[in-house]
Scaffold this motif. Structure first.
Motif, mmCIF file in Angstrom:
data_model
loop_
_atom_site.group_PDB
_atom_site.id
_atom_site.type_symbol
_atom_site.label_atom_id
_atom_site.label_comp_id
_atom_site.label_asym_id
_atom_site.label_seq_id
_atom_site.Cartn_x
_atom_site.Cartn_y
_atom_site.Cartn_z
ATOM 1 N N LEU A 4 0.820 -1.209 0.000
ATOM 2 C CA LEU A 4 0.000 0.000 0.000
ATOM 3 C C LEU A 4 0.853 1.258 0.000
ATOM 4 O O LEU A 4 0.514 2.248 -0.667
ATOM 5 C CB LEU A 4 -0.962 0.005 1.194
ATOM 6 C CG LEU A 4 -2.034 -1.082 1.178
ATOM 7 C CD1 LEU A 4 -2.842 -1.032 2.471
ATOM 8 C CD2 LEU A 4 -2.927 -0.940 -0.030
ATOM 9 N N LEU A 5 1.959 1.248 0.724
ATOM 10 C CA LEU A 5 2.872 2.397 0.728
ATOM 11 C C LEU A 5 3.485 2.610 -0.652
ATOM 12 O O LEU A 5 3.562 3.746 -1.139
ATOM 13 C CB LEU A 5 3.965 2.205 1.771
ATOM 14 C CG LEU A 5 3.539 2.316 3.223
ATOM 15 C CD1 LEU A 5 4.655 1.839 4.149
ATOM 16 C CD2 LEU A 5 3.136 3.748 3.559
ATOM 17 N N GLY A 10 3.827 5.550 -5.441
ATOM 18 C CA GLY A 10 3.918 5.423 -6.889
ATOM 19 C C GLY A 10 2.858 6.228 -7.608
ATOM 20 O O GLY A 10 3.118 6.846 -8.645
ATOM 21 N N ALA A 11 1.648 6.258 -7.051
ATOM 22 C CA ALA A 11 0.576 7.061 -7.648
ATOM 23 C C ALA A 11 0.939 8.538 -7.616
ATOM 24 O O ALA A 11 0.760 9.253 -8.609
ATOM 25 C CB ALA A 11 -0.737 6.809 -6.919
ATOM 26 N N GLY A 53 12.823 2.013 6.571
ATOM 27 C CA GLY A 53 11.491 1.542 6.924
ATOM 28 C C GLY A 53 10.412 2.090 6.016
ATOM 29 O O GLY A 53 10.592 2.205 4.806
ATOM 30 N N TRP A 54 9.284 2.438 6.606
ATOM 31 C CA TRP A 54 8.105 2.820 5.830
ATOM 32 C C TRP A 54 8.307 4.132 5.081
ATOM 33 O O TRP A 54 7.754 4.317 3.998
ATOM 34 C CB TRP A 54 6.860 2.865 6.710
ATOM 35 C CG TRP A 54 6.818 4.022 7.672
ATOM 36 C CD1 TRP A 54 7.272 4.043 8.953
ATOM 37 C CD2 TRP A 54 6.284 5.313 7.412
ATOM 38 N NE1 TRP A 54 7.069 5.277 9.508
ATOM 39 C CE2 TRP A 54 6.450 6.085 8.580
ATOM 40 C CE3 TRP A 54 5.673 5.912 6.300
ATOM 41 C CZ2 TRP A 54 6.051 7.405 8.674
ATOM 42 C CZ3 TRP A 54 5.273 7.226 6.389
ATOM 43 C CH2 TRP A 54 5.461 7.960 7.564
ATOM 44 N N VAL A 55 9.104 5.050 5.602
ATOM 45 C CA VAL A 55 9.338 6.320 4.907
ATOM 46 C C VAL A 55 10.111 6.067 3.617
ATOM 47 O O VAL A 55 9.791 6.624 2.564
ATOM 48 C CB VAL A 55 10.074 7.332 5.810
ATOM 49 C CG1 VAL A 55 10.416 8.601 5.046
ATOM 50 C CG2 VAL A 55 9.240 7.653 7.037
ATOM 51 N N THR A 61 10.965 4.094 -2.770
ATOM 52 C CA THR A 61 10.451 3.118 -3.730
ATOM 53 C C THR A 61 9.226 3.650 -4.454
ATOM 54 O O THR A 61 9.127 3.544 -5.677
ATOM 55 C CB THR A 61 10.111 1.798 -3.012
ATOM 56 O OG1 THR A 61 11.269 1.343 -2.316
ATOM 57 C CG2 THR A 61 9.655 0.744 -3.998
ATOM 58 N N GLY A 62 8.283 4.224 -3.710
ATOM 59 C CA GLY A 62 7.023 4.675 -4.293
ATOM 60 C C GLY A 62 7.142 5.937 -5.121
ATOM 61 O O GLY A 62 7.016 5.902 -6.346
#
Length: 114
Positions: A4-5, A10-11, A53-55, A61-62
């Protein structure tokens, strides 16, 4: 959660790329692709040096992944050459490699200092 991240980032990156392409599309040189690849490299340098991590997943990546585009760079370079603009094709390759590499290094260095 990770998927989801990446999807959300990416969007956002893809929409930013679309906006830059619309803004810089009326030229005879692939400025839009060069700009997004340099900006994405700068972002990735900052994120890689300063977060994990998530950041990193969201922004590195996104967003950076959705913003940058190697395939468009390759296509536009080949099309420049096929249309008899070999010097512009070579300039595109050189500028992309040098500027994106320098932007990544600047981002990394800037984040490491902070």
């Amino acid at each position: 959660m990770t998927v989801l991240l990446v999807m959300a980032g990416g969007a956002c990156g893809a929409v930013l790329r679309f906006a830059v392409n619309r803004w810089l599309s009326a030229t005879h040189f692939p400025w839009a692709t060069l700009v997004v690849n340099v900006a994405g490299s700068l972002l990735l340098g900052v994120v890689a040096a300063s977060t994990d991590g998530w950041v990193f997943t969201l922004l590195g990546t996104g967003v950076a992944g959705g913003l940058t585009t190697y395939s468009a760079f390759a296509l536009e370079t080949v099309l420049l050459d096929r249309n008899g603009r070999r010097s512009a094709a070579l300039l595109n390759v050189a500028a992309s490699l040098v500027l994106a590499g320098a932007a990544f290094a600047l981002g990394w260095w800037s984040a490491a200092l902070a």
